[in-house]
Design a protein around this motif. Structure first.
Motif, PDB file in Angstrom:
ATOM      1  N   ILE A 285     -10.583  -1.962  -1.463  1.00  0.00           N
ATOM      2  CA  ILE A 285      -9.367  -1.276  -1.046  1.00  0.00           C
ATOM      3  C   ILE A 285      -9.468  -1.088   0.454  1.00  0.00           C
ATOM      4  O   ILE A 285     -10.298  -0.310   0.941  1.00  0.00           O
ATOM      5  N   THR A 286      -8.641  -1.809   1.196  1.00  0.00           N
ATOM      6  CA  THR A 286      -8.785  -1.726   2.649  1.00  0.00           C
ATOM      7  C   THR A 286      -7.558  -1.124   3.322  1.00  0.00           C
ATOM      8  O   THR A 286      -7.625  -0.771   4.489  1.00  0.00           O
ATOM      9  N   GLY A 287      -6.483  -0.973   2.585  1.00  0.00           N
ATOM     10  CA  GLY A 287      -5.278  -0.401   3.188  1.00  0.00           C
ATOM     11  C   GLY A 287      -4.640  -1.341   4.189  1.00  0.00           C
ATOM     12  O   GLY A 287      -5.124  -2.445   4.442  1.00  0.00           O
ATOM     13  N   TYR A 288      -3.555  -0.867   4.771  1.00  0.00           N
ATOM     14  CA  TYR A 288      -2.798  -1.647   5.751  1.00  0.00           C
ATOM     15  C   TYR A 288      -3.679  -1.974   6.962  1.00  0.00           C
ATOM     16  O   TYR A 288      -4.282  -1.074   7.551  1.00  0.00           O
ATOM     17  N   GLY A 289      -3.783  -3.254   7.300  1.00  0.00           N
ATOM     18  CA  GLY A 289      -4.554  -3.647   8.482  1.00  0.00           C
ATOM     19  C   GLY A 289      -6.051  -3.423   8.361  1.00  0.00           C
ATOM     20  O   GLY A 289      -6.770  -3.479   9.350  1.00  0.00           O
ATOM     21  N   GLY A 290      -6.544  -3.168   7.142  1.00  0.00           N
ATOM     22  CA  GLY A 290      -7.983  -3.030   6.965  1.00  0.00           C
ATOM     23  C   GLY A 290      -8.557  -1.717   7.451  1.00  0.00           C
ATOM     24  O   GLY A 290      -9.765  -1.578   7.634  1.00  0.00           O
ATOM     25  N   HIS A 291      -7.692  -0.703   7.644  1.00  0.00           N
ATOM     26  CA  HIS A 291      -8.184   0.549   8.216  1.00  0.00           C
ATOM     27  C   HIS A 291      -8.185   1.723   7.236  1.00  0.00           C
ATOM     28  O   HIS A 291      -8.014   2.862   7.639  1.00  0.00           O
ATOM     29  N   GLY A 292      -8.380   1.458   5.951  1.00  0.00           N
ATOM     30  CA  GLY A 292      -8.563   2.555   5.012  1.00  0.00           C
ATOM     31  C   GLY A 292     -10.003   3.065   5.059  1.00  0.00           C
ATOM     32  O   GLY A 292     -10.812   2.622   5.878  1.00  0.00           O
ATOM     33  N   GLY A 293     -10.307   4.001   4.166  1.00  0.00           N
ATOM     34  CA  GLY A 293     -11.684   4.473   4.037  1.00  0.00           C
ATOM     35  C   GLY A 293     -12.153   5.412   5.122  1.00  0.00           C
ATOM     36  O   GLY A 293     -13.344   5.651   5.277  1.00  0.00           O
ATOM     37  N   GLU A 294     -11.199   5.993   5.881  1.00  0.00           N
ATOM     38  CA  GLU A 294     -11.594   6.910   6.960  1.00  0.00           C
ATOM     39  C   GLU A 294     -11.854   8.303   6.389  1.00  0.00           C
ATOM     40  O   GLU A 294     -11.246   9.289   6.806  1.00  0.00           O
ATOM     41  N   VAL A 295     -12.782   8.377   5.469  1.00  0.00           N
ATOM     42  CA  VAL A 295     -13.037   9.640   4.794  1.00  0.00           C
ATOM     43  C   VAL A 295     -13.705  10.660   5.709  1.00  0.00           C
ATOM     44  O   VAL A 295     -13.660  11.855   5.442  1.00  0.00           O
TER      45      VAL A 295
ATOM     46  N   ASN B  13      -5.616   8.910   5.848  1.00  0.00           N
ATOM     47  CA  ASN B  13      -6.897   8.465   6.410  1.00  0.00           C
ATOM     48  C   ASN B  13      -7.731   7.706   5.379  1.00  0.00           C
ATOM     49  O   ASN B  13      -8.449   6.778   5.715  1.00  0.00           O
ATOM     50  N   ILE B  14      -7.634   8.113   4.127  1.00  0.00           N
ATOM     51  CA  ILE B  14      -8.449   7.471   3.093  1.00  0.00           C
ATOM     52  C   ILE B  14      -7.871   6.125   2.675  1.00  0.00           C
ATOM     53  O   ILE B  14      -8.583   5.144   2.544  1.00  0.00           O
ATOM     54  N   PHE B  15      -6.526   6.054   2.488  1.00  0.00           N
ATOM     55  CA  PHE B  15      -5.912   4.855   1.905  1.00  0.00           C
ATOM     56  C   PHE B  15      -5.195   3.968   2.894  1.00  0.00           C
ATOM     57  O   PHE B  15      -4.935   2.818   2.614  1.00  0.00           O
ATOM     58  N   ASN B  16      -4.790   4.538   4.019  1.00  0.00           N
ATOM     59  CA  ASN B  16      -4.018   3.772   4.984  1.00  0.00           C
ATOM     60  C   ASN B  16      -2.825   3.068   4.356  1.00  0.00           C
ATOM     61  O   ASN B  16      -2.694   1.841   4.432  1.00  0.00           O
TER      62      ASN B  16
ATOM     63  N   GLY C 143     -12.384  -3.468  -9.319  1.00  0.00           N
ATOM     64  CA  GLY C 143     -13.146  -4.658  -8.963  1.00  0.00           C
ATOM     65  C   GLY C 143     -12.794  -5.266  -7.616  1.00  0.00           C
ATOM     66  O   GLY C 143     -13.362  -6.284  -7.229  1.00  0.00           O
ATOM     67  N   ARG C 144     -11.861  -4.648  -6.881  1.00  0.00           N
ATOM     68  CA  ARG C 144     -11.443  -5.221  -5.598  1.00  0.00           C
ATOM     69  C   ARG C 144     -11.593  -4.229  -4.463  1.00  0.00           C
ATOM     70  O   ARG C 144     -11.446  -3.019  -4.648  1.00  0.00           O
TER      71      ARG C 144
ATOM     72  N   ILE D  35      -4.036   1.618  -8.630  1.00  0.00           N
ATOM     73  CA  ILE D  35      -5.412   2.099  -8.618  1.00  0.00           C
ATOM     74  C   ILE D  35      -5.498   3.233  -9.628  1.00  0.00           C
ATOM     75  O   ILE D  35      -4.920   4.299  -9.421  1.00  0.00           O
TER      76      ILE D  35
ATOM     77  N   ALA E  88     -11.958  -0.644  -6.127  1.00  0.00           N
ATOM     78  CA  ALA E  88     -11.183  -0.086  -7.247  1.00  0.00           C
ATOM     79  C   ALA E  88     -10.675  -1.242  -8.087  1.00  0.00           C
ATOM     80  O   ALA E  88     -10.145  -2.215  -7.549  1.00  0.00           O
TER      81      ALA E  88
ATOM     82  N   HIS F   1     -12.685  11.673   8.345  1.00  0.00           N
ATOM     83  CA  HIS F   1     -11.652  12.530   8.924  1.00  0.00           C
ATOM     84  C   HIS F   1     -10.759  13.176   7.861  1.00  0.00           C
ATOM     85  O   HIS F   1      -9.671  13.669   8.164  1.00  0.00           O
TER      86      HIS F   1
ATOM     87  N   ASN G 176       0.852  -1.188   0.000  1.00  0.00           N
ATOM     88  CA  ASN G 176       0.000   0.000   0.000  1.00  0.00           C
ATOM     89  C   ASN G 176       0.888   1.238   0.000  1.00  0.00           C
ATOM     90  O   ASN G 176       1.521   1.550   1.003  1.00  0.00           O
TER      91      ASN G 176
END
Lengths: 387, 387
Positions: free
Chosen positions: B226-236, A314-317, B223-224, A226, B221, B238, A205
Motif C-alpha cells: 500500500i503506497t498511496g498516491y505518488g508512493g508517499h503513504g506510510g508516514e506513520v 499521512n498513513i494512506f496518502n 498481499g500487496r 483494504i 494489505a 507523523h 486511493n
C-alpha cells in the motif's frame, strides 16, 4: 476439468466486457473495442455469447448525430438478471432487488427486530426478500446476494459474520435463491459504492469515513478494498487522538469517536440524544443559526475531524476523502476547521492533492456496495453455470 | 502487435513458474506441477523454454531418500541473471549485485556524499555499480535495477523520486545498463522483503515499522504493498498521538516520532546524539543493566510504541507487525509494555491474532526489497526481449 488457454482468455474477456457495461451502462461496440484493447471481431463474438446467455441486449441507438453507420450499443439486461442487496443496521433492515447494471428494481425496509439475537434480524431480511421475490418476473435470473453489516451492529450487538452467514444462506436457500451471500462492513461497501458509482469514480486511493453511533472507515488503496485480516480493518473510530480525553465504550480514553461522534457533538451542544442521526443534523442547523453552544460543538468536533483525517492522510496518502453519515453534516458545517487542521498537521507530500468530498449515494451507499458483491460471481465468470 | 490467447497464457505461466523458483529457490518439477496447478507436460515445456533462455538450470538431485525416479529439480540461474539493488540512506549509500533467486553476488557501501544536492549521491551510487560491473562475468545478463530511498532522505533532504530517477537512469545508461530503475520507499521495500523472504512470508496483512531519524511504515494489505498516491503513504511517524506533547520538526505537536523516535529516547535517557542508531542500542543496553534514566526512557517509548501500534492495528487489522531499525531494540527491551498497551487499546477482533516480530533480514531489508523491484520486469514476462 482443465481449461484450455483459449477458453481461459475468452472467459476473462467476457468478464471484462460485462463488468464494463455493468459499471458504465449502455456502451457502443466501438467504445468497448477501444477500452478493452480487443479487435472488432473479438468484441462481436463476445457480445454474441453474452446476448445468447441473456446477459446483455444489443441494439442500434436512435440517433447518433454523426455521419456513417452507428455503432451497435450494448446494454446490461437489468430487468432479467438481478441480485439482492441487503443491509443490516442498528435500527433498520433494508433490502433491494438490483438489476445487472446497478438499477434498483424494487426495495423494502423495516425496523430491525429488537433484541440481541441475530436470528430474528436475518429472518426479517429474508422476509423482505421473499416479498420482493413474489413479484419478480418469471424467467428473471438470480445471480447472488450481498449483505452490508454496519460497524454499530458488529460492536454494539457483537454479531460476527460467522454467526449471520449460515442463517442467511439457509433462509435464502429456502426461497430457492442459491449462492452463498457475501458479507462486508457497511463503511467498506459504501467506499466500494462511491468508488464504483459515486464521488470517487476513477480514484485509486480513497478513504470513506462514516459516522453514526460510531465512526468507521472504508479504505480503497491501489484500486482495491483494504479489509485486513477477517474483514475487520477500518476501525478508525478507535484510533486514539486525545489521550487526556473522555473514556470510550471500548475501554480506551480519547478515541476519535469520543471527539467527533454524534454523542460527543450532541453532549457539547447541550442536546439530548433521542434519535441521534436527526439530532446531529438539528444541532448543525442550530450552529448555522448562531446558537453559541452548537457553534462551539461544531468547531470542536470539526477540528478533531481534521485532526484524525490528517493522521489517516499521512498513513494512506489518499486522493479523495469522503464524509458520510453524520460526518457529512459535520464536514459541511465545519469545512474550514477541517481543512485548517489538515493543512497544519499533514505532510505537504500527502495533503496537497487531497480532495475532501461528500457522498453522491447518500445513505444508499452500503446497499449499492452490497449489490456489487452480489454481482461479483457473475462478473468474474459470466458463462459459468455451476449452481 | 496483438498476442494470441495461447501465447498470453504461456507468458503468464512462464512468469508464475520463474517467480516461484526465484522466491522459493530450487524446486522439483513435481512440486511445480502441484503448486502451479498445471500438468506435467506443460511444466516440462515451460522449463524447457526458460532453460533455453538461460534463466534456469535443470538437473537431477544428488539423492532423494525416496524410491523411484527422482523428479528433476529447477533452479534459478543466479550467477548468470542479475539486477542491481541500491539504497540511499541519510548517511550511507549501498549497492548490491543480486542474482535471480535473491543471491547476493557482490556488494559495496560508502558514506553518502555530503550536501543537499542529489546529484553527487546518484553519482556515488553509479560509481559503486560501475565498480561491481567491472567484475561481472562475461555473458551475464542484466535485467533491471531498484532503488530504496529512506524516509529520512525524503524528509530531511527533500529529494523527490522525480529528482533522482532521471539522473540515475542516465548514469546507468552510461554503464550500458538499460531499463529505468524502479524507486520505492525504504520502509515499503523492507516490508516487501520481509513479506517475500523474511519474518512475514505467507502473511497477507503486514505492518513493518522502521525507526531511524524518523519513524516510517511499510504496509502490505491483501498481499500487496500500500503506497498511496505518488508512493508517499506510510508516514506513520507523523500520526499525532499526544496533542499535548513536544513540537515535531514537521510543525505538528506530539507526532509519534516525538515519543518513540531515537531523539526522544536519547533525550529522556539523558544521552547525547552523536551517532543516533548506535546510541539507541547503547541506551537500551543501559536500561537492561538497570540505569534508572534509561529504564524510564525505554518504558516511556515502549508504551507509546504500543499506543501507536494499537491505532494502526485498529485501522489495518494486520496479522503481523515487524519492528525494524531502532524500533527492534526498543521492542525487544520493552515488549511487555508494548503488548500491555496494545491489549488495552486495540479492539479484540483486531488484536487477538496479531503477532509481533523482529525482522529476519535486519538492515539489509530495504536492499533485498529493492532487488525484488529489479526483477519485477523479468518476472512479469520472462521471455520479453524488448530492451
Amino acid at each position: 476439468m482443465s481449461t484450455s488457454p483459449q477458453e481461459s482468455v475468452r472467459r476473462q474477456n467476457l468478464g471484462a466486457l460485462l463488468r464494463y457495461v455493468h459499471v458504465r451502462g449502455a456502451t457502443s461496440r466501438a467504445e468497448l473495442t477501444s477500452r478493452l484493447g480487443l479487435n472488432r471481431s473479438t468484441i462481436g463474438a463476445l457480445t454474441a455469447d453474452l446476448a445468447t446467455a441473456g446477459l446483455i441486449d444489443e441494439g442500434v441507438p436512435h440517433e447518433t448525430g454523426r455521419a456513417g453507420r452507428p455503432s451497435i450499443v450494448v446494454s446490461p439486461r437489468s430487468s432479467r438478471v438481478y441480485g439482492y442487496a441487503l443491509s443490516l443496521e442498528l435500527d433498520a433492515i433494508r433490502a433491494a432487488r438490483i438489476g445487472l447494471g446497478g438499477k434498483v428494481l424494487d426495495d423494502r425496509a423495516a425496523a430491525r427486530p429488537p433484541g440481541t439475537d441475530a436470528a430474528p434480524a436475518v429472518a426479517g431480511l429474508a422476509a423482505l426478500v421473499a416479498d420482493m421475490q413474489r413479484t419478480a418476473p418469471a424467467g428473471a435470473v438470480f445471480v447472488g446476494s450481498g449483505l452490508a453489516v454496519s460497524g454499530s451492529v458488529r460492536h454494539h450487538l457483537g454479531w460476527t459474520d460467522d454467526a449471520i452467514e449460515p442463517a442467511l444462506t439457509a433462509a435464502l436457500d429456502a426461497l430457492h435463491l442459491p449462492h452463498r451471500p457475501i458479507i462486508g462492513g457497511s463503511a467498506d461497501l459504501a467506499a466500494l459504492a462511491e468508488h464504483t458509482r459515486g464521488a470517487a469514480v476513477g480514484v485509486d486511493n480513497v478513504i470513506y469515513l462514516h459516522g453514526d453511533a460510531g465512526i468507521s472507515a472504508g479504505i480503497i488503496a491501489g484500486g482495491r478494498r483494504i479489509t485486513g485480516y477477517g474483514g475487520h480493518g477500518g476501525e478508525v473510530g478507535h484510533m486514539v487522538v486525545n489521550p487526556s480525553g473522555r473514556l470510550c465504550g471500548c475501554g480506551s480514553r480519547g478515541c476519535w469517536e469520543t471527539e467527533i461522534g454524534e454523542r460527543a457533538l450532541l453532549h457539547l451542544a447541550g442536546r439530548a440524544v433521542p434519535t441521534p442521526g436527526a439530532a446531529v443534523a438539528a444541532a448543525v442547523r442550530a450552529a448555522r443559526s448562531g446558537d453559541p453552544d452548537a457553534v462551539a460543538a461544531v468547531e470542536h468536533a470539526a477540528g478533531w475531524l481534521g485532526f484524525g483525517v490528517a493522521n489517516l492522510v499521512n498513513i494512506f496518502n489518499p486522493t479523495v476523502v469522503v464524509f458520510g453519515g453524520t460526518l457529512r453534516e459535520l464536514y459541511l458545517a465545519g469545512a474550514d476547521h477541517v481543512r485548517t487542521r489538515l493543512t497544519a498537521m499533514a505532510l505537504p507530500a500527502c495533503r496537497d492533492h487531497v480532495g475532501l468530498r461528500t457522498p453522491l449515494l447518500g445513505n444508499d451507499a452500503p446497499l449499492v456496495g452490497a449489490a456489487e458483491l452480489a454481482f461479483e460471481r457473475l462478473l468474474s465468470d459470466p458463462l459459468d453455470t455451476t449452481p
